[in-house]
Write an enzyme that holds these catalytic residues in place. Sequence first.
Site, PDB file in Angstrom:
ATOM      1  N   THR A 125       0.752  -1.156  -0.035  1.00  0.00           N
ATOM      2  CA  THR A 125       0.131   0.026  -0.044  1.00  0.00           C
ATOM      3  C   THR A 125       0.921   1.248   0.016  1.00  0.00           C
ATOM      4  OG1 THR A 125      -1.296   0.984   1.337  1.00  0.00           O
ATOM      5  CG2 THR A 125      -0.169  -0.424   2.367  1.00  0.00           C
ATOM      6  N   ASP A 126       0.415   2.450  -0.492  1.00  0.00           N
ATOM      7  CA  ASP A 126       1.136   3.635  -0.432  1.00  0.00           C
ATOM      8  C   ASP A 126       1.129   4.052   0.751  1.00  0.00           C
ATOM      9  OD1 ASP A 126      -1.677   4.369  -0.069  1.00  0.00           O
ATOM     10  OD2 ASP A 126      -1.711   6.026  -1.541  1.00  0.00           O
ATOM     11  N   GLU A 127       0.460   3.561   1.855  1.00  0.00           N
ATOM     12  CA  GLU A 127       0.418   4.020   3.059  1.00  0.00           C
ATOM     13  C   GLU A 127       1.939   3.927   3.941  1.00  0.00           C
ATOM     14  OE1 GLU A 127      -3.053   3.568   5.545  1.00  0.00           O
ATOM     15  OE2 GLU A 127      -4.295   3.364   3.739  1.00  0.00           O
ATOM     16  N   TYR A 153      -1.444  -0.453  11.148  1.00  0.00           N
ATOM     17  CA  TYR A 153      -1.861  -0.926   9.850  1.00  0.00           C
ATOM     18  C   TYR A 153      -0.688  -0.727   8.768  1.00  0.00           C
ATOM     19  CZ  TYR A 153      -3.289  -1.355   5.057  1.00  0.00           C
ATOM     20  OH  TYR A 153      -3.448  -1.723   3.573  1.00  0.00           O
ATOM     21  N   LYS A 157       2.592  -3.311   7.272  1.00  0.00           N
ATOM     22  CA  LYS A 157       2.473  -3.699   5.853  1.00  0.00           C
ATOM     23  C   LYS A 157       3.971  -3.295   5.529  1.00  0.00           C
ATOM     24  CE  LYS A 157      -0.014  -4.534   3.066  1.00  0.00           C
ATOM     25  NZ  LYS A 157      -0.453  -5.919   2.639  1.00  0.00           N
TER      26      LYS A 157
HETATM   27  P1  NAD Z   1     -10.234  -6.953   2.982  1.00  0.00           P
HETATM   28  O1  NAD Z   1     -10.077  -6.693   4.326  1.00  0.00           O
HETATM   29  O2  NAD Z   1     -11.306  -6.620   2.094  1.00  0.00           O
HETATM   30  O3  NAD Z   1      -9.737  -8.431   2.381  1.00  0.00           O
HETATM   31  C1  NAD Z   1      -8.746  -9.149   3.221  1.00  0.00           C
HETATM   32  C2  NAD Z   1      -9.123 -10.547   2.817  1.00  0.00           C
HETATM   33  O4  NAD Z   1      -7.874 -11.426   3.619  1.00  0.00           O
HETATM   34  C3  NAD Z   1     -10.173 -11.203   3.642  1.00  0.00           C
HETATM   35  O5  NAD Z   1     -10.791 -11.868   2.654  1.00  0.00           O
HETATM   36  C4  NAD Z   1      -9.751 -11.933   4.944  1.00  0.00           C
HETATM   37  O6  NAD Z   1     -10.548 -12.873   5.161  1.00  0.00           O
HETATM   38  C5  NAD Z   1      -8.551 -12.424   4.445  1.00  0.00           C
HETATM   39  N1  NAD Z   1      -7.605 -12.608   5.642  1.00  0.00           N
HETATM   40  C6  NAD Z   1      -7.230 -11.946   6.574  1.00  0.00           C
HETATM   41  N2  NAD Z   1      -6.315 -12.684   7.523  1.00  0.00           N
HETATM   42  C7  NAD Z   1      -6.149 -13.866   6.789  1.00  0.00           C
HETATM   43  C8  NAD Z   1      -5.327 -14.684   7.337  1.00  0.00           C
HETATM   44  N3  NAD Z   1      -4.555 -14.721   8.487  1.00  0.00           N
HETATM   45  N4  NAD Z   1      -5.094 -15.842   6.550  1.00  0.00           N
HETATM   46  C9  NAD Z   1      -5.809 -15.806   5.122  1.00  0.00           C
HETATM   47  N5  NAD Z   1      -6.641 -14.839   4.858  1.00  0.00           N
HETATM   48  C10 NAD Z   1      -6.686 -13.752   5.470  1.00  0.00           C
HETATM   49  O7  NAD Z   1      -8.552  -6.140   2.280  1.00  0.00           O
HETATM   50  P2  NAD Z   1      -8.560  -5.489   0.668  1.00  0.00           P
HETATM   51  O8  NAD Z   1      -8.984  -4.002   0.722  1.00  0.00           O
HETATM   52  O9  NAD Z   1      -9.078  -6.337  -0.225  1.00  0.00           O
HETATM   53  O10 NAD Z   1      -7.035  -5.304   0.719  1.00  0.00           O
HETATM   54  C11 NAD Z   1      -6.080  -6.591   0.232  1.00  0.00           C
HETATM   55  C12 NAD Z   1      -4.748  -6.087  -0.021  1.00  0.00           C
HETATM   56  O11 NAD Z   1      -4.477  -5.091  -0.489  1.00  0.00           O
HETATM   57  C13 NAD Z   1      -4.218  -5.892   1.479  1.00  0.00           C
HETATM   58  O12 NAD Z   1      -3.048  -6.772   1.664  1.00  0.00           O
HETATM   59  C14 NAD Z   1      -4.280  -4.288   1.687  1.00  0.00           C
HETATM   60  O13 NAD Z   1      -3.022  -4.036   2.541  1.00  0.00           O
HETATM   61  C15 NAD Z   1      -3.758  -3.918   0.331  1.00  0.00           C
HETATM   62  N6  NAD Z   1      -4.351  -2.620  -0.210  1.00  0.00           N
HETATM   63  C16 NAD Z   1      -5.636  -2.148   0.007  1.00  0.00           C
HETATM   64  C17 NAD Z   1      -6.044  -1.109  -0.437  1.00  0.00           C
HETATM   65  C18 NAD Z   1      -7.634  -0.694  -0.374  1.00  0.00           C
HETATM   66  O14 NAD Z   1      -7.686   0.576  -0.669  1.00  0.00           O
HETATM   67  N7  NAD Z   1      -8.367  -1.404   0.259  1.00  0.00           N
HETATM   68  C19 NAD Z   1      -5.272  -0.094  -1.098  1.00  0.00           C
HETATM   69  C20 NAD Z   1      -3.793  -0.538  -1.483  1.00  0.00           C
HETATM   70  C21 NAD Z   1      -3.432  -1.826  -0.962  1.00  0.00           C
HETATM   71  P1  TYD Z   2     -10.557   4.307   4.703  1.00  0.00           P
HETATM   72  O1  TYD Z   2     -11.622   3.818   3.773  1.00  0.00           O
HETATM   73  O2  TYD Z   2     -10.584   3.866   6.129  1.00  0.00           O
HETATM   74  O3  TYD Z   2      -9.176   4.390   4.009  1.00  0.00           O
HETATM   75  P2  TYD Z   2      -7.584   4.687   4.588  1.00  0.00           P
HETATM   76  O4  TYD Z   2      -7.690   5.079   6.096  1.00  0.00           O
HETATM   77  O5  TYD Z   2      -7.004   3.344   4.464  1.00  0.00           O
HETATM   78  O6  TYD Z   2      -7.353   5.882   3.608  1.00  0.00           O
HETATM   79  O7  TYD Z   2     -10.766   5.892   4.709  1.00  0.00           O
HETATM   80  C1  TYD Z   2     -10.608   6.969   3.840  1.00  0.00           C
HETATM   81  C2  TYD Z   2     -10.678   8.333   4.330  1.00  0.00           C
HETATM   82  O8  TYD Z   2     -11.820   8.363   4.909  1.00  0.00           O
HETATM   83  C3  TYD Z   2      -9.518   8.578   5.765  1.00  0.00           C
HETATM   84  O9  TYD Z   2      -8.830   9.743   5.432  1.00  0.00           O
HETATM   85  C4  TYD Z   2     -10.342   8.291   6.656  1.00  0.00           C
HETATM   86  C5  TYD Z   2     -11.925   8.814   6.157  1.00  0.00           C
HETATM   87  N1  TYD Z   2     -13.028   8.313   7.003  1.00  0.00           N
HETATM   88  C6  TYD Z   2     -14.048   9.107   7.295  1.00  0.00           C
HETATM   89  O10 TYD Z   2     -13.951  10.307   7.550  1.00  0.00           O
HETATM   90  N2  TYD Z   2     -15.143   8.470   7.976  1.00  0.00           N
HETATM   91  C7  TYD Z   2     -15.022   7.117   8.185  1.00  0.00           C
HETATM   92  O11 TYD Z   2     -16.434   6.637   8.501  1.00  0.00           O
HETATM   93  C8  TYD Z   2     -14.163   6.503   7.659  1.00  0.00           C
HETATM   94  C9  TYD Z   2     -14.372   5.039   7.624  1.00  0.00           C
HETATM   95  C10 TYD Z   2     -13.264   6.824   7.053  1.00  0.00           C
END
Ligand code: NAD
Ligand code: TYD
Length: 340
Positions: A125-127, A153, A157
């Site tokens: 992630t970019d975070e 988090y 990562k």
């Molecule tokens: P999500 O929380 O929707 O899905 C995570 C999945 O992992 C779930 O299906 C969960 O059951 C599974 N999981 C959790 N713990 C586990 C374990 N111990 N063993 C096996 N499976 C397990 O997350 P997401 O938003 O789909 O993100 C997926 C990946 O992408 C993550 O690694 C996250 O860090 C990365 N990512 C997410 C975003 C975003 O905006 N959502 C952006 C950049 C990177």
């Molecule tokens: P989120 O979807 O949790 O992603 P991330 O924190 O990984 O960027 O949140 C996106 C942005 O929205 C973040 O700046 C936090 C804000 N946010 C709210 O203002 N209200 C909410 O209820 C949630 C879940 C997030």
Amino acid sequence: MKILVTGGAGFIGGNFVHYMIHKYPEDEIVNLDLLTYAGNLETLKAVEDKPNYKFVKGDIADREFVFALFEREKFDVVINFAAESHVDRSIKNPGIFVQTNVMGTVVLLDAAKTYGVKRFHQVSTDEVYGDLPLDRPDLFFTESTPLHTSSPYSSSKASADLFVMAYHRTFGLPVTISRCSNNYGPYQFPEKLIPLIISRALDNEELPVYGKGENVRDWLHVEDHCAAIDLIVRNGRVGEVYNIGGHNERTNLEVVKTILHALGKPESLIRYVTDRPGHDMRYAIDPTKMETELGWKPKYVFDTGIQQTINWYLENKEWWEHIISGEYSQYFEKMYGDKL
Ligand code: NAD
Ligand code: TYD
């Protein structure tokens, strides 16, 4: 090619399974997922009977189980999506983020090293780069921006990324890492900002905006993320990091108002609530490396992608209503009960 996708019952992993099963019917996909609160097999209904798809329930941090799976399946490629992914949850309970995101990744790396794979891809992630100030719109994260994390988090990562790179340098494991900006699109769990706002606005419920709503996120449609990972796994250079993002920066308030406007709902639903501790101000990706080296270009801009996403949530109410009527309602009460 036999591909292990971990976390394929989650938001991005689920979209990736759909993308791959249709694009490469000759490849085999094994989806390993623990089905935590974020995992949902309903996301995979349309592919569950495909001959090139198999689901396995298990924990990436369970060494014995993971090694037995690798021994049996002989994977060519591992793509690790599995993670605890929600910053707010990491503030309440950091330990599980270390367990899954760090320990789980190390178990997968060990298994990949022991049984041999052609590629280990870590979905990051970019975070991991921390945040950028709001008054410097000229600054972007590049692949050489130092890691500088804020939340449990992002720290978990970043730790995982360091292990991935260590396994490349020390053991010669053929790894790649992608660092993507915030994703949105179908099948996102409704505790993340965009699906939370869509689902609550549709139910005419108050919409929690942290602080002043001025934090900026760089939004990418999940399909564009999936296409980028596919390109990196096939054509990316081993040992490299690739940043993924499409220059779609919006303040949280802009995002919320866009959704309200599209749904014809009033802005009076917005409630400003206590800010997230350590809240990152701005994320913004420089995707030049993806574009010039791999020819990647996103298909969606935010304005078309958000409309498609809103339509999806309107047409797939059953999918998210199942979630918000279950255990999730207790989560919402615990996280927001004293804020709204
Ligand atoms: P999500 O929380 O929707 O899905 C995570 C999945 O992992 C779930 O299906 C969960 O059951 C599974 N999981 C959790 N713990 C586990 C374990 N111990 N063993 C096996 N499976 C397990 O997350 P997401 O938003 O789909 O993100 C997926 C990946 O992408 C993550 O690694 C996250 O860090 C990365 N990512 C997410 C975003 C975003 O905006 N959502 C952006 C950049 C990177
Ligand atoms: P989120 O979807 O949790 O992603 P991330 O924190 O990984 O960027 O949140 C996106 C942005 O929205 C973040 O700046 C936090 C804000 N946010 C709210 O203002 N209200 C909410 O209820 C949630 C879940 C997030």
